[in-house]
Scaffold this active site. Structure first.
Site, mmCIF file in Angstrom:
data_model
loop_
_atom_site.group_PDB
_atom_site.id
_atom_site.type_symbol
_atom_site.label_atom_id
_atom_site.label_comp_id
_atom_site.label_asym_id
_atom_site.label_seq_id
_atom_site.Cartn_x
_atom_site.Cartn_y
_atom_site.Cartn_z
ATOM 1 C CG HIS A 58 -4.647 0.827 -8.746
ATOM 2 N ND1 HIS A 58 -5.961 0.741 -8.444
ATOM 3 C CD2 HIS A 58 -3.997 1.587 -7.843
ATOM 4 C CE1 HIS A 58 -5.936 1.653 -7.478
ATOM 5 N NE2 HIS A 58 -4.756 2.005 -6.962
ATOM 6 C CG HIS B 264 -2.078 0.994 1.222
ATOM 7 N ND1 HIS B 264 -2.487 1.881 0.133
ATOM 8 C CD2 HIS B 264 -3.020 1.081 2.097
ATOM 9 C CE1 HIS B 264 -3.430 2.622 0.434
ATOM 10 N NE2 HIS B 264 -3.938 2.181 1.651
ATOM 11 C CG ASP C 151 2.353 3.836 -5.310
ATOM 12 O OD1 ASP C 151 1.664 2.814 -5.581
ATOM 13 O OD2 ASP C 151 2.177 4.632 -4.507
#
Ligand code: MLT
Length: 435
Positions: A313, A274, A369
């Protein structure tokens, strides 16, 4: 046609008509009430059917009006406003107000909101003492998780979660104090004296001040980096029912106070799957080392030797809109900080992956990210601060999700059921007779 589904239980031939619940978009997020499945039985003493959904991949835990994600179309909106507009036209504090209150603030509302957050940045001196109890090299995220929970002991009224005014005061405090605790945890981990909040600075500028102020009388944030951090905070403010938001709702559903609930959410975010994902991206880019080695690395990913970090994702099956914004933001940041050589590696990896059907067919597109770590590193943040930099802005999202849950009359304490696969009843065996 009726807004129902009909289920035929082939074990009994019985038919069950179950109503469909709709949200804003009839073809995105429609659901059936899982409790209706319990009517499907083979006999009167049958418990009835559950829906089995590990990781809640296809389970709506709540109705929410805060954030809308459309994974197929790469859409992210806070209270209906596209993230692209908010990232270019708004500020993090204004977005935090929007997420929590549902509407963009008037000038007067925004000034009051800013005043309250700005004047709650100081933490009790005893909290500082609490933080000195951590090991000298404690990870800042571990320190943040522990210290936020400790705030629960300083603000005992926070347990009165049914009172709107009390909730509002804790919300100010948490949004205001997260950057202070985060920066203090960082300064402590490197043996530096704390830099106290400067109420003349913006929310993001003050965080840079508390992180990087040295001996100068007054820290002056670089405006480009201050704005870049504010955009990063906007992009990370909320993301509907992600793992940490689910933790916030679950812990908060027991009527635990918002401090320990935020601590639980931050603990969930601490996980490498996460909040730790951008750190893993940086390690991958360092492993590749040079854009000339990307082709070979991609071959090894396709052979299953490595996982491609920062791609794919749970929700987005298209380009994460936040990644697109960060990719554009990188140019502004690197003009100030100097180009991060890992950017060339990242851009080459993205170019190859977006052309390769192996990734496209698996809908593996860059997510937030993939670029955030490169930017944070270029701005001088150590890797250990990456999950902390996620937790700070996400606090407004967690609190909005918590407040929506607390005030939702359909919500109750989170207590899932299970499909039991263990032993049937059996008798106790004295130890002397066990094999
Ligand atoms: C987030 O922003 O929380 C991450 O993209 C993870 C998620 O949404 O599941």
């Amino acid at each position: 046609m009726p807004d129902t589904v009909t289920i035929i239980d082939n074990r009994t031939g019985k038919q069950y008509e179950i109503p469909i619940l709709y949200g804003t978009y009839p073809t995105y997020g429609a659901a059936i009430q899982a409790a209706k499945l319990r009517d499907i039985k083979v006999s009167d003493d049958d418990f009835g059917l559950l829906s089995y959904d590990p990781g809640f991949v296809n389970t709506a835990s709540c109705k929410s009006s805060i954030t809308h994600l459309d994974g197929e179309r790469g859409i992210l909106r806070y209270r209906g406003y596209p993230i692209e507009d908010l990232a270019t036209k708004s500020s993090y504090l204004e977005v935090a107000y929007l997420i929590l209150h549902g509407e963009l603030p008037t000038r007067e509302q925004f000034e009051e909101w800013t005043w309250w957050v700005t004047h709650h940045t100081i933490i009790h001196e005893n909290v500082k003492k609490f933080m000195t109890g951590f090991h000298y090299d404690a990870h800042p995220m571990g320190a943040l998780v522990g210290t936020v929970a400790a705030l629960s002991t300083f603000y005992r009224e926070a347990g009165n979660i049914g009172d709107q005014e009390t909730r509002g005061k804790q919300i100010y405090r948490l949004i205001a104090k997260m950057p202070t605790i985060a920066a203090f945890a960082y300064r402590y981990s490197i043996g530096m004296p704390y830099a106290y909040p400067d109420n003349d600075l913006s929310y993001s500028g003050n965080f840079l001040n508390m992180m990087f102020k040295m001996t100068e009388p007054k820290y002056e944030p670089n405006p480009v980096l201050e704005r870049a951090l504010d955009v990063l905070f906007i992009l990370h403010a909320d993301h509907e029912q992600n793992c940490s938001a689910n933790a916030m709702r679950s812990v908060g559903s027991s009527q635990a106070d918002p401090y320990v609930s935020v601590s639980a959410a931050a603990a969930a975010l601490y996980g490498p799957l996460h909040g730790g994902a951008n750190e893993a991206v940086l390690r991958m880019l360092r492993e590749i080392g040079d854009k000339g080695r990307v082709t070979d690395y991609v071959k090894r990913v396709k052979a299953g030797e490595f996982r491609l970090m920062g791609f794919g994702h749970r929700v987005y099956k298209n380009y994460d809109p936040r990644a697109r914004i960060l990719k554009e933001l990188a140019a502004d940041v690197f003009e100030v900080t100097g180009k991060n050589p890992l950017l060339d590696v990242a851009l080459e990896l993205e170019r190859i992956a977006l052309e390769d059907d192996f990734f496209v067919s698996r809908k593996l597109y860059p997510n937030v990210d993939f670029y955030s770590g490169i930017l944070y590193q270029a701005m001088g943040f150590p890797v250990s601060m990456f999950p902390v930099l996620f937790a700070i802005p996400r606090t407004s999202g967690w609190l909005a999700q918590w407040q929506e849950m607390v005030t939702d009359k359909e919500q109750k304490i989170a207590r899932p059921r299970q499909v039991y696969t263990g032993a049937d009843e059996r008798s106790y065996v004295p130890i002397e007779r066990r094999k």
